[in-house]
Design a protein around this motif. Sequence first.
Motif, PDB file in Angstrom:
ATOM      1  N   ALA A   1       0.801  50.571-152.067  1.00 39.03           N
ATOM      2  CA  ALA A   1      -0.491  50.926-152.646  1.00 39.03           C
ATOM      3  C   ALA A   1      -1.405  51.538-151.588  1.00 39.03           C
ATOM      4  CB  ALA A   1      -1.146  49.693-153.265  1.00 39.03           C
ATOM      5  N   ASP A   2      -1.440  50.920-150.417  1.00 36.43           N
ATOM      6  CA  ASP A   2      -2.274  51.437-149.326  1.00 36.43           C
ATOM      7  C   ASP A   2      -1.856  52.853-148.935  1.00 36.43           C
ATOM      8  OD1 ASP A   2      -3.828  49.142-149.160  1.00 36.43           O
ATOM      9  OD2 ASP A   2      -2.543  48.199-147.644  1.00 36.43           O
ATOM     10  N   GLN A   3      -0.565  53.050-148.823  1.00 37.20           N
ATOM     11  CA  GLN A   3      -0.063  54.368-148.423  1.00 37.20           C
ATOM     12  C   GLN A   3      -0.373  55.445-149.459  1.00 37.20           C
ATOM     13  OE1 GLN A   3       4.095  53.595-147.673  1.00 37.20           O
ATOM     14  NE2 GLN A   3       3.743  52.944-145.549  1.00 37.20           N
ATOM     15  N   ALA A   4      -0.435  55.036-150.725  1.00 36.27           N
ATOM     16  CA  ALA A   4      -0.727  55.983-151.793  1.00 36.27           C
ATOM     17  C   ALA A   4      -2.228  56.159-152.021  1.00 36.27           C
ATOM     18  CB  ALA A   4      -0.067  55.523-153.090  1.00 36.27           C
ATOM     19  N   GLY A   5      -3.022  55.395-151.284  1.00 41.72           N
ATOM     20  CA  GLY A   5      -4.470  55.483-151.449  1.00 41.72           C
ATOM     21  C   GLY A   5      -4.970  54.825-152.728  1.00 41.72           C
ATOM     22  N   ILE A   6      -4.194  53.878-153.235  1.00 41.87           N
ATOM     23  CA  ILE A   6      -4.570  53.172-154.459  1.00 41.87           C
ATOM     24  C   ILE A   6      -5.279  51.868-154.087  1.00 41.87           C
ATOM     25  CG2 ILE A   6      -3.657  51.964-156.489  1.00 41.87           C
ATOM     26  CD1 ILE A   6      -1.404  54.089-156.503  1.00 41.87           C
ATOM     27  N   PRO A   7      -6.472  51.626-154.616  1.00 38.31           N
ATOM     28  CA  PRO A   7      -7.239  50.432-154.243  1.00 38.31           C
ATOM     29  C   PRO A   7      -6.490  49.132-154.511  1.00 38.31           C
ATOM     30  CG  PRO A   7      -8.608  51.969-155.467  1.00 38.31           C
ATOM     31  CD  PRO A   7      -7.194  52.474-155.583  1.00 38.31           C
ATOM     32  N   VAL A   8      -6.645  48.193-153.582  1.00 40.55           N
ATOM     33  CA  VAL A   8      -6.077  46.856-153.732  1.00 40.55           C
ATOM     34  C   VAL A   8      -7.229  45.862-153.867  1.00 40.55           C
ATOM     35  CG1 VAL A   8      -4.676  45.044-152.667  1.00 40.55           C
ATOM     36  CG2 VAL A   8      -4.036  47.453-152.369  1.00 40.55           C
ATOM     37  N   VAL A   9      -7.234  45.107-154.950  1.00 38.76           N
ATOM     38  CA  VAL A   9      -8.271  44.101-155.192  1.00 38.76           C
ATOM     39  C   VAL A   9      -7.654  42.721-155.040  1.00 38.76           C
ATOM     40  CG1 VAL A   9      -9.838  43.112-156.897  1.00 38.76           C
ATOM     41  CG2 VAL A   9      -9.591  45.594-156.722  1.00 38.76           C
ATOM     42  N   GLY A  10      -8.189  41.931-154.139  1.00 42.76           N
ATOM     43  CA  GLY A  10      -7.686  40.575-153.947  1.00 42.76           C
ATOM     44  C   GLY A  10      -8.186  39.649-155.042  1.00 42.76           C
TER      45      GLY A  10
END
Length: 301
Positions: free
Chosen positions: A264-273
């Motif tokens: 997700a990080d590599q694709a620039g997609i936000p990660v919500v904890g």
Amino acid sequence: MTSRLLALPLIAGAAALALTGCATSSASGNASDDETVRVVASTNVYGSIVQSVGGKDVEVTSILSDPSQDPHSFESSAKTQLAVSKADLLVENGGGYDDFMTTLAKASGTKAATIDVAELSGLDHGGEFNEHVFYDYPTMVKLVAEVQQRLTKLDSAQADTFETNAKALTAKLDDLESQTAAAKAKVDGEKVAYTEPVPGYLFDAMGLDNVTPEKFSEAIEEGDDVPPAALNETLQLFRDKTVRMLAYNEQTSSPETEQVKQAADQAGIPVVGVTETLPKGEDYVSWQQANIDAIQAALTK
């Protein structure tokens, strides 16, 4: 989602024997001899709700309260047993989420009544039931009403206080529901993913479409090995930018969830904890408000 979680190791014989003689709540359902109403909740999520209704007149013990603790592994202690044995009321999630509460209650010999929130919810328990009902606001409204009723029965002198507190908390929960309804008008149908179905009910309320392969999230939730095909299918969601956001359970991790987060990080997609217990310093409402805000912010990026 299938039941899992929070296994309770057998209590050492000496500790169990020592606790069988501990004082228990009276069979009449009245508060303890010192007139303090004592409630034990399986997690601080429910502890927060009970405390909000009960205020200073109720003593609440939350068994799981450490935000850094993996809620999938729990070890009982003599202190925990003692708290349960003295309780006037127990609150558990149910639905297979926190079966340790049943074990503790039986071992302590308590006669305290139990609120089973999954049962109270009225949500469909058939098939793959998602037991994370604490992300479902209508269920929490039902819980507030149930807690008010139970506390009033235990301490009728504080009935007005419990009613006032319950009304105030219900108004805040209604506001959370209103916010999710408003968000749905903007993000309905957006594709998202999660490592575990922790925020599933919140996703549903906001109209979000979870497209995580079921075999991936099930394996993570159960602590099993993820089938290679399911892992690859999940990773592909991010490589292809099929989803707008990833919800990541911060209290459990594995090599597979780390791979997904990295994708997700590599694709620039936000990660919500997301979490299964309250972060330090938060109450139920502030915690869920932060979840709503974080999801909406991620979907506007």
